[in-house]
Write an enzyme that holds these catalytic residues in place. Structure first.
Site, mmCIF file in Angstrom:
data_model
loop_
_atom_site.group_PDB
_atom_site.id
_atom_site.type_symbol
_atom_site.label_atom_id
_atom_site.label_comp_id
_atom_site.label_asym_id
_atom_site.label_seq_id
_atom_site.Cartn_x
_atom_site.Cartn_y
_atom_site.Cartn_z
ATOM 1 N N ARG A 52 -86.501 38.744 37.930
ATOM 2 C CA ARG A 52 -86.562 40.764 37.013
ATOM 3 C C ARG A 52 -88.085 40.413 36.328
ATOM 4 O O ARG A 52 -87.962 41.683 35.662
ATOM 5 C CB ARG A 52 -85.126 39.873 36.025
ATOM 6 C CG ARG A 52 -84.399 39.989 37.107
ATOM 7 C CD ARG A 52 -82.982 39.749 36.037
ATOM 8 N NE ARG A 52 -82.334 38.853 35.133
ATOM 9 C CZ ARG A 52 -82.162 38.396 33.783
ATOM 10 N NH1 ARG A 52 -81.273 39.777 34.364
ATOM 11 N NH2 ARG A 52 -81.929 37.719 33.800
ATOM 12 N N GLU A 62 -68.089 40.100 32.736
ATOM 13 C CA GLU A 62 -69.097 40.847 31.938
ATOM 14 C C GLU A 62 -70.393 42.060 32.285
ATOM 15 O O GLU A 62 -70.956 41.901 33.014
ATOM 16 C CB GLU A 62 -69.269 39.716 30.980
ATOM 17 C CG GLU A 62 -70.190 40.280 30.058
ATOM 18 C CD GLU A 62 -71.035 39.515 29.290
ATOM 19 O OE1 GLU A 62 -72.493 38.914 29.213
ATOM 20 O OE2 GLU A 62 -70.134 38.033 29.095
ATOM 21 N N GLU A 104 -73.953 43.978 24.829
ATOM 22 C CA GLU A 104 -75.048 43.400 24.436
ATOM 23 C C GLU A 104 -76.430 44.382 24.377
ATOM 24 O O GLU A 104 -77.105 44.201 23.790
ATOM 25 C CB GLU A 104 -75.231 41.776 25.221
ATOM 26 C CG GLU A 104 -76.173 42.460 26.557
ATOM 27 C CD GLU A 104 -76.238 41.160 27.491
ATOM 28 O OE1 GLU A 104 -77.608 41.150 27.510
ATOM 29 O OE2 GLU A 104 -75.294 40.516 27.872
ATOM 30 N N HIS A 130 -86.289 36.444 27.723
ATOM 31 C CA HIS A 130 -86.476 36.602 29.490
ATOM 32 C C HIS A 130 -88.388 36.608 28.911
ATOM 33 O O HIS A 130 -88.261 36.621 30.440
ATOM 34 C CB HIS A 130 -86.293 38.385 29.771
ATOM 35 C CG HIS A 130 -84.793 38.663 29.685
ATOM 36 N ND1 HIS A 130 -83.778 39.502 28.924
ATOM 37 C CD2 HIS A 130 -83.836 37.774 30.290
ATOM 38 C CE1 HIS A 130 -82.873 39.415 28.985
ATOM 39 N NE2 HIS A 130 -82.562 38.332 30.156
ATOM 40 N N HIS A 133 -73.668 37.932 21.258
ATOM 41 C CA HIS A 133 -74.388 37.541 22.788
ATOM 42 C C HIS A 133 -75.753 36.532 22.107
ATOM 43 O O HIS A 133 -76.500 37.333 21.344
ATOM 44 C CB HIS A 133 -74.880 38.744 23.455
ATOM 45 C CG HIS A 133 -76.543 38.966 24.374
ATOM 46 N ND1 HIS A 133 -77.732 38.915 24.356
ATOM 47 C CD2 HIS A 133 -76.231 37.756 25.442
ATOM 48 C CE1 HIS A 133 -78.194 38.319 25.145
ATOM 49 N NE2 HIS A 133 -77.195 38.129 26.074
ATOM 50 N N GLU A 173 -71.533 32.228 22.137
ATOM 51 C CA GLU A 173 -72.022 31.816 23.799
ATOM 52 C C GLU A 173 -73.624 31.412 23.547
ATOM 53 O O GLU A 173 -73.743 31.227 21.956
ATOM 54 C CB GLU A 173 -72.442 32.995 24.464
ATOM 55 C CG GLU A 173 -73.768 32.749 25.628
ATOM 56 C CD GLU A 173 -74.500 34.377 26.134
ATOM 57 O OE1 GLU A 173 -74.656 34.035 27.009
ATOM 58 O OE2 GLU A 173 -73.964 35.464 25.469
ATOM 59 N N ASP A 202 -71.050 37.540 34.596
ATOM 60 C CA ASP A 202 -72.277 38.523 34.278
ATOM 61 C C ASP A 202 -72.997 39.427 35.354
ATOM 62 O O ASP A 202 -73.828 38.760 35.870
ATOM 63 C CB ASP A 202 -72.805 37.700 33.393
ATOM 64 C CG ASP A 202 -74.475 38.430 32.909
ATOM 65 O OD1 ASP A 202 -73.666 39.875 33.077
ATOM 66 O OD2 ASP A 202 -75.060 38.100 31.674
ATOM 67 N N ASP A 209 -75.496 41.717 20.119
ATOM 68 C CA ASP A 209 -76.623 40.633 20.330
ATOM 69 C C ASP A 209 -77.277 41.308 18.697
ATOM 70 O O ASP A 209 -77.665 42.881 18.508
ATOM 71 C CB ASP A 209 -77.673 41.108 21.126
ATOM 72 C CG ASP A 209 -78.474 40.012 20.727
ATOM 73 O OD1 ASP A 209 -79.325 40.146 20.486
ATOM 74 O OD2 ASP A 209 -79.294 39.018 21.465
#
Length: 463
Positions: free
Chosen positions: A55, A247, A274, A28, A324, A344, A221, A297
């Site tokens: 975010r 999810e 995740e 992110h 993830h 993914e 998601d 993850d």
């Protein structure tokens, strides 16, 4: 019979903070306008209107990326990246390094257990396990390079000739065009936006279903944003849209909640994981049989060593494990296990419409899916097959941790240039350091800014 050649030991631990955005293991920490941070995505902070637009407004990228490099006595290096920034480097050196120096890097179970147990009083989940994860991945990379083997061969060998991918993206039409077998989209509205928001969610998903047709798998998601009554109602409303799975609909610790929603909609698929950590966190999720897929993850769950234990738990219940994201770290794992049917790909381009390296420009020639697939032969390189880009924006974190370098109210002396990690595979002359001074309590690169320390003034006086 001659004695076997002694295996190299761990000689040194190095850590780096990734300067700037768009590079490294923090998914992110991307530039403004990127769909991952500036599209409307329901999340735990959607409760408050001022945090719904982006975010980054509530700090999803605040920690940033960091890297661990482990140097062995024969000069071989293992390298890995993840999220955690300067705090992760602090934990790695000030706490975990004591268990690693002088150890045999093959003893991943022992080293993992020592780091985990030593940090139980403040860890068990979150950043402490994220640091263990990256150290663990660097260990596997190191051992693979010493042996000259890819990681997947060291954990059981290949179970298939290729990996099939779905794509997480804001644009399912693009995912279909790029050859992925399915697409996952982020849900835009949360429960605190009321029934009107629920109807907007339905229209949002209906638009995507109409665009991709009735047979292309569409997943949703929900990023820990919903509650039990809301997801039960939303899933009921969307039955005609043929959602392939829902999810991470609940808070990660709401184990009983997943049981309730599965009882309400036994015909639908629900997934999560995740944001869960270690085999202890996954035990109740798996034993409850309330999930159709678990999604750890590998850069967060505890690394490859712990992921293999979670996989064994899930296999005993015939529950698939689909990691993830995590790029090549996940690819080596997935292709080696029998209960990992696909993987993914998290679209890393700003608009989510093209395939770019998961870790940005951190590595050279990072393998990526082609037409939604990855052939086994592309993983046949020692370790994880990742070579550090000599141009990567890495800052030597050790210098941030030295007494007198970083502290409240003092001028900070930080080396603006660093010797490149040995993992680049290049030969280097001794580094010539140049020092840049920053005033204040926190240097720009620790604030998540875009500052280039080399370009800054060499002298900034304290105010």
């Amino acid at each position: 019979m001659p004695s076997p050649k002694p295996f190299p030991k761990i000689k040194e631990i190095r850590s780096y903070v990734v300067d700037g955005v768009g590079s490294g293991g923090d998914y992110h920490n991307v530039a403004g306008g990127h769909w991952l941070v500036d599209n409307r995505i329901a999340n735990p902070m959607s409760k408050w209107e001022q945090y719904r637009k982006s975010r980054t407004s509530w700090g999803i990228n605040v920690l940033g990326s960091f890297c661990i490099e482990i140097v062995s006595t024969d000069g071989t290096t293992g390298f890995a990246t993840g999220f955690g920034g300067p705090p992760a480097c602090w934990i790695a050196h000030k706490h975990f390094e004591r268990f690693l120096i002088g150890a045999d890097p093959r003893q991943t179970n022992l080293l993992w257990d020592q780091m985990f147990r030593a940090s139980m009083f403040y860890g068990r989940k979150g950043i402490a396990i994220a640091v263990i994860s990256v150290i663990d991945l660097a260990l596997w990379d190191l051992v693979g390079k010493i042996r000259g083997e890819p990681v997947y061969q060291m954990i059981g060998g290949a179970t298939r000739d290729r990996i099939d991918f779905y794509c997480t993206t804001p644009d399912p039409v693009a995912a279909k065009r790029m050859g992925f077998w399915g697409a996952k989209v982020p849900l835009p509205y949360g429960p605190d936006e009321g029934h009107a928001g629920l109807l907007k969610n339905y229209e949002f998903l209906k638009k995507h279903r109409e665009a991709i047709g009735p047979d292309f798998p569409l997943m949703v998601d929900c990023y820990m944003a919903l509650n039990i009554p809301y997801i039960i109602e939303l899933a009921q409303k969307c039955l005609d849209l043929n959602i392939h799975w829902w999810e991470e609909v609940l808070h990660p610790d709401d184990f009983d909640g997943f049981k309730q929603i599965k009882q309400a909609h036994p015909q639908l698929k629900f997934t999560t994981g995740e944001h869960e950590y270690t085999k202890y966190g996954f035990r109740k999720l798996i034993e409850g049989r309330c999930l159709d897929i678990v999604q750890p993850d590998v850069m967060w769950v505890g690394g490859l060593t712990e992921l293999l234990k979670v996989t064994a738990q899930a296999a005993a219940y015939d529950i698939p494990v689909v990691p993830h994201a995590s790029g090549p770290y996940s690819y080596h794992y997935v292709i080696s296990q029998s209960n990992t049917p696909f993987q993914e790909y998290l679209a890393n381009s700003p608009d989510g419409q093209t395939v770019l390296p998961v870790f940005g420009d951190l590595f050279i020639d990072e393998v990526m899916p082609v037409n939604g697939k990855l052939e086994l032969s592309r993983l046949d390189k020692p370790g994880f097959g990742l070579v550090v880009n000599p141009a990567a924006r890495l800052l030597d974190a050790r210098r941030m941790l030295e007494p007198g370098v970083a502290g409240v109210g003092m001028t900070m002396e930080l080396d603006a240039r660093r010797p490149l990690p040995s993992s680049t595979g290049a030969d280097f002359p001794p580094a010539k350091w140049e020092t840049t001074k920053y005033a204040g309590t926190v240097p720009p690169h620790c604030r998540g800014g875009h500052n280039d320390p080399v370009a800054e003034s060499s002298q900034v006086q304290e105010k």
